[in-house]
Structures are given as structure tokens and as C-alpha cells.
Motif scaffolding. Structure first.
Motif: not given
Length: 101
Positions: A62-66, A71-72, A77-78
Motif C-alpha cells: 500500500g506504499d505505492l498508489l495509482s 485522487k480518491m 480527506a477533503q
């Protein structure tokens, strides 16, 4: 990628020269160039394989995200930030009854 193409062209040219010399029954000048070119290509392939394996391991952890995942997460978070700021304004902070110790 560009270096790989240059090395591939060099390797093909050297194989052509080698075949020409074999046909003429002469010795190829500097035959070690072919070995060095193949070795360079093998090293590039190894490094690229290591990068692919590291990226796959990072994705599994899970360290590397597409880009889509980033964006998701950014949107969620916003959204959380908006809902938390609304709850702080409405309820505020409640002090404990015991007070500071």
C-alpha cells in the motif's frame, strides 16, 4: 529505454559483423565488444526487473498508489476535513471534570 535501443542496434550490428567474418573465415576485430554489449543489456534488464519487483511489493504493502487511488484519497480527506471542521464549530472542546493534574 533509449539506451536499450542503442545497445540493441549495436548488438545487431556486431552480430552482422561477426557473421560476415565467419563467412570470410577471418577474425572479428575486438570481439569483446559483443560480450560487453550483451552484458550491458543484461544489467539494464536486471535493474528494470528490480524496479518492477520493488513497485509491485510497494503496491502490495500500500506504499505505492495509482493516480486514481491518490485522487480518491485526496477527495475523502477533503470531505473528512470539512465534516470535522463543522463538528468542532458546533460542539467545541469539552474540558474534563477532573481538571489538570
Amino acid at each position: 529505454q533509449k539506451l536499450w535501443v542503442v545497445l540493441m542496434r549495436e548488438r545487431n550490428m556486431l552480430y552482422s559483423v561477426k557473421m560476415m567474418h565467419e563467412k570470410r573465415k577471418t577474425s572479428m576485430p575486438y570481439p569483446e565488444r559483443l560480450r560487453m554489449t550483451r552484458k550491458s543489456m543484461a544489467m539494464i534488464k536486471r535493474v528494470l526487473g528490480e524496479r518492477d519487483r520493488a513497485a509491485a511489493a510497494a503496491r502490495e504493502r500500500g506504499d505505492l498508489l495509482s493516480n486514481k487511488q491518490r485522487k480518491m484519497l485526496s477527495r475523502s480527506a477533503q470531505d473528512e476535513g470539512k465534516s470535522e471542521s463543522g463538528s468542532h464549530e458546533a460542539g467545541g472542546h469539552v474540558a474534563s471534570e477532573a481538571g489538570p493534574q
